[in-house]
Write a protein that holds these residues in place. Sequence first.
Motif, PDB file in Angstrom:
ATOM      1  N   ARG A 173      42.672  47.484  40.267  1.00 26.47           N
ATOM      2  CA  ARG A 173      42.813  46.668  41.476  1.00 26.47           C
ATOM      3  C   ARG A 173      41.471  46.277  42.081  1.00 26.47           C
ATOM      4  O   ARG A 173      41.245  45.110  42.414  1.00 26.47           O
ATOM      5  CB  ARG A 173      43.657  47.396  42.536  1.00 26.47           C
ATOM      6  CG  ARG A 173      43.900  46.480  43.732  1.00 26.47           C
ATOM      7  CD  ARG A 173      44.712  47.123  44.827  1.00 26.47           C
ATOM      8  NE  ARG A 173      43.993  48.224  45.443  1.00 26.47           N
ATOM      9  CZ  ARG A 173      44.444  48.904  46.496  1.00 26.47           C
ATOM     10  NH1 ARG A 173      45.625  48.613  46.999  1.00 26.47           N
ATOM     11  NH2 ARG A 173      43.746  49.881  47.013  1.00 26.47           N
ATOM     12  N   THR A 174      40.552  47.254  42.228  1.00 19.03           N
ATOM     13  CA  THR A 174      39.268  46.947  42.878  1.00 19.03           C
ATOM     14  C   THR A 174      38.451  45.971  42.034  1.00 19.03           C
ATOM     15  O   THR A 174      37.886  45.003  42.550  1.00 19.03           O
ATOM     16  CB  THR A 174      38.477  48.242  43.151  1.00 19.03           C
ATOM     17  OG1 THR A 174      39.346  49.171  43.806  1.00 19.03           O
ATOM     18  CG2 THR A 174      37.274  47.986  44.019  1.00 19.03           C
ATOM     19  N   GLY A 175      38.408  46.219  40.735  1.00 19.03           N
ATOM     20  CA  GLY A 175      37.677  45.314  39.840  1.00 19.03           C
ATOM     21  C   GLY A 175      38.268  43.907  39.887  1.00 19.03           C
ATOM     22  O   GLY A 175      37.531  42.910  39.927  1.00 19.03           O
ATOM     23  N   ALA A 176      39.592  43.819  39.899  1.00 14.26           N
ATOM     24  CA  ALA A 176      40.255  42.504  39.915  1.00 14.26           C
ATOM     25  C   ALA A 176      39.919  41.747  41.200  1.00 14.26           C
ATOM     26  O   ALA A 176      39.697  40.536  41.180  1.00 14.26           O
ATOM     27  CB  ALA A 176      41.762  42.671  39.771  1.00 14.26           C
ATOM     28  N   ARG A 177      39.836  42.463  42.312  1.00 10.12           N
ATOM     29  CA  ARG A 177      39.464  41.820  43.579  1.00 10.12           C
ATOM     30  C   ARG A 177      38.027  41.316  43.504  1.00 10.12           C
ATOM     31  O   ARG A 177      37.711  40.200  43.917  1.00 10.12           O
ATOM     32  CB  ARG A 177      39.615  42.810  44.739  1.00 10.12           C
ATOM     33  CG  ARG A 177      41.071  42.999  45.186  1.00 10.12           C
ATOM     34  CD  ARG A 177      41.212  44.108  46.211  1.00 10.12           C
ATOM     35  NE  ARG A 177      40.228  44.022  47.262  1.00 10.12           N
ATOM     36  CZ  ARG A 177      39.638  45.065  47.857  1.00 10.12           C
ATOM     37  NH1 ARG A 177      39.938  46.308  47.471  1.00 10.12           N
ATOM     38  NH2 ARG A 177      38.780  44.899  48.813  1.00 10.12           N
ATOM     39  N   LEU A 178      37.153  42.141  42.948  1.00 12.57           N
ATOM     40  CA  LEU A 178      35.748  41.747  42.846  1.00 12.57           C
ATOM     41  C   LEU A 178      35.574  40.505  41.968  1.00 12.57           C
ATOM     42  O   LEU A 178      34.783  39.620  42.271  1.00 12.57           O
ATOM     43  CB  LEU A 178      34.915  42.926  42.302  1.00 12.57           C
ATOM     44  CG  LEU A 178      33.432  42.673  42.045  1.00 12.57           C
ATOM     45  CD1 LEU A 178      32.708  42.176  43.292  1.00 12.57           C
ATOM     46  CD2 LEU A 178      32.755  43.940  41.532  1.00 12.57           C
ATOM     47  N   LEU A 179      36.330  40.444  40.865  1.00 16.11           N
ATOM     48  CA  LEU A 179      36.196  39.315  39.936  1.00 16.11           C
ATOM     49  C   LEU A 179      37.034  38.108  40.358  1.00 16.11           C
ATOM     50  O   LEU A 179      36.985  37.061  39.710  1.00 16.11           O
ATOM     51  CB  LEU A 179      36.597  39.740  38.517  1.00 16.11           C
ATOM     52  CG  LEU A 179      35.488  40.337  37.647  1.00 16.11           C
ATOM     53  CD1 LEU A 179      35.105  41.721  38.139  1.00 16.11           C
ATOM     54  CD2 LEU A 179      35.901  40.412  36.193  1.00 16.11           C
ATOM     55  N   GLY A 180      37.797  38.272  41.424  1.00 14.95           N
ATOM     56  CA  GLY A 180      38.681  37.173  41.830  1.00 14.95           C
ATOM     57  C   GLY A 180      39.827  36.964  40.860  1.00 14.95           C
ATOM     58  O   GLY A 180      40.342  35.864  40.708  1.00 14.95           O
ATOM     59  N   LEU A 181      40.249  38.041  40.192  1.00 15.71           N
ATOM     60  CA  LEU A 181      41.335  37.946  39.219  1.00 15.71           C
ATOM     61  C   LEU A 181      42.578  38.702  39.690  1.00 15.71           C
ATOM     62  O   LEU A 181      43.410  39.097  38.878  1.00 15.71           O
ATOM     63  CB  LEU A 181      40.879  38.533  37.863  1.00 15.71           C
ATOM     64  CG  LEU A 181      39.789  37.777  37.117  1.00 15.71           C
ATOM     65  CD1 LEU A 181      39.358  38.552  35.871  1.00 15.71           C
ATOM     66  CD2 LEU A 181      40.297  36.391  36.719  1.00 15.71           C
ATOM     67  N   ASP A 182      42.681  38.903  40.996  1.00 15.54           N
ATOM     68  CA  ASP A 182      43.761  39.785  41.464  1.00 15.54           C
ATOM     69  C   ASP A 182      45.162  39.198  41.328  1.00 15.54           C
ATOM     70  O   ASP A 182      46.130  39.916  41.564  1.00 15.54           O
ATOM     71  CB  ASP A 182      43.495  40.299  42.891  1.00 15.54           C
ATOM     72  CG  ASP A 182      42.872  39.267  43.802  1.00 15.54           C
ATOM     73  OD1 ASP A 182      42.464  38.213  43.305  1.00 15.54           O
ATOM     74  OD2 ASP A 182      42.809  39.520  45.007  1.00 15.54           O
ATOM     75  N   HIS A 183      45.283  37.944  40.922  1.00 16.00           N
ATOM     76  CA  HIS A 183      46.635  37.450  40.629  1.00 16.00           C
ATOM     77  C   HIS A 183      46.978  37.640  39.168  1.00 16.00           C
ATOM     78  O   HIS A 183      48.099  37.388  38.749  1.00 16.00           O
ATOM     79  CB  HIS A 183      46.757  35.964  41.008  1.00 16.00           C
ATOM     80  CG  HIS A 183      46.587  35.748  42.471  1.00 16.00           C
ATOM     81  ND1 HIS A 183      47.503  36.218  43.398  1.00 16.00           N
ATOM     82  CD2 HIS A 183      45.601  35.173  43.188  1.00 16.00           C
ATOM     83  CE1 HIS A 183      47.091  35.922  44.613  1.00 16.00           C
ATOM     84  NE2 HIS A 183      45.926  35.295  44.517  1.00 16.00           N
ATOM     85  N   GLU A 184      46.019  38.074  38.380  1.00 17.33           N
ATOM     86  CA  GLU A 184      46.262  38.190  36.946  1.00 17.33           C
ATOM     87  C   GLU A 184      46.179  39.601  36.426  1.00 17.33           C
ATOM     88  O   GLU A 184      46.814  39.957  35.433  1.00 17.33           O
ATOM     89  CB  GLU A 184      45.230  37.351  36.190  1.00 17.33           C
ATOM     90  CG  GLU A 184      45.303  35.906  36.573  1.00 17.33           C
ATOM     91  CD  GLU A 184      44.383  35.067  35.728  1.00 17.33           C
ATOM     92  OE1 GLU A 184      44.324  35.313  34.522  1.00 17.33           O
ATOM     93  OE2 GLU A 184      43.714  34.193  36.292  1.00 17.33           O
ATOM     94  N   LEU A 185      45.359  40.409  37.061  1.00 18.64           N
ATOM     95  CA  LEU A 185      45.091  41.740  36.535  1.00 18.64           C
ATOM     96  C   LEU A 185      45.017  42.752  37.672  1.00 18.64           C
ATOM     97  O   LEU A 185      44.855  42.383  38.836  1.00 18.64           O
ATOM     98  CB  LEU A 185      43.732  41.758  35.824  1.00 18.64           C
ATOM     99  CG  LEU A 185      43.645  41.355  34.360  1.00 18.64           C
ATOM    100  CD1 LEU A 185      42.192  41.394  33.920  1.00 18.64           C
ATOM    101  CD2 LEU A 185      44.478  42.274  33.475  1.00 18.64           C
TER     102      LEU A 185
END
Length: 393
Positions: A340-352
């Motif tokens: 979750r934290t990594g996905a937020r940082l990368l702006g991928l939180d709708h995918e991963l």
Amino acid sequence: MSKSFCYAGHLIDGTGSPARKSALLCMENGLISSLEFHAPEDLPRVLPPLSGAPVQSYPDCTILPGLIDSHVHLAMSGKTDPELRAEQLRNGFEQNRPLIAERIRQSLGCGIMALRDGGDAGGHALEYVRANPRSSVQVKCAGRGWRARGRYGKIIGREPLEGLTLAESIAADRPGGDHVKILNSGINSLTEFGRETAPQFDREQLRAAFAQAKKQGKKIMVHANGTLPVEFAIEAGCDSIEHGFFMGEENLRKMADKQIFWVPTAVTMKALLAQSKVAARILETQLDQMRRARALGVPIASGTDAGSFGVRHGQALVEEFKLMVQAGFSIEETICGATRTGARLLGLDHELGLLRPGMPASFLVVPGPPSELPGSLISLKSVFIRGMKSGMS
Ligand SMILES: [Zn+2]
């Protein structure tokens, strides 16, 4: 795509909350359409109404979201031989192209579905990703980073353009990378414990540069060790601090307040243990900072700096996880840093990053209960990307 089910003995959802038992995940059109928890003895009652949809059953396994390594250098290998390390820096893009492809494959082999690249002098990782946009691993690249004149960072960054400020150089660099990488300190001394280097850029230069990056819709990752280099970056409004060795308590508090991400890359220091007696002390200090960051609520994204000395693409993330556990994070919190934290940082939180209804069915199956993590990642059983199984065994 038709409907199918996946049953697993345990599920880690990526939020950091405790693993749950007996998960039944329904997948439709690549997405998770439902997630329920049923005791194994209830399955015969639950499954017949599923109208013959296939069920993949992993009663002795744990499923977790696909992982993210938030700090890598795809244009470099983790080799330790000094000649080979120097030699790889002379590679042209054509030489690096198959090596980058191989490192992305190695990462996926360890369950990594997204990478954040911290830059290389030739901008090769960015060039590769632009030429291969449809990879099963999503890669966000800095391209070439920025360093101050005559300061550390030649292998991953360049100096501002002749006659231009840092902000003007970023403005002139179109289209540039997915995010902006700025070097704002040196590296850790392996002979003198805790020696700090001066910030590479002053507060005003950073503020102007970050404003320019934000105007382009880009996040800013800042390489910074030591109190002042980190403080300048935080105050100028960076999105993440990379490494952050010796940043100190006050900076950790500010990061918690502003919810600035920290990517501690502790494994880089573990890789240096055989090189220097000081490395062990530095590693201990970093683990202490991670302990404090956990207590304060700093968002920690897991990153390895793969490609640096002794840090291997893919497998290094498992080593970074072990260090987080050593610093007092539960296994679920540890996984959260790479989901979750990594996905937020990368702006991928709708995918991963999360396993919940509505999210893509992109997850890993590892043998055994959660207590066997992170080691069990080495023997991944299966990888599902958007509901499609890509067999690892
Ligand atoms: Zn790096």
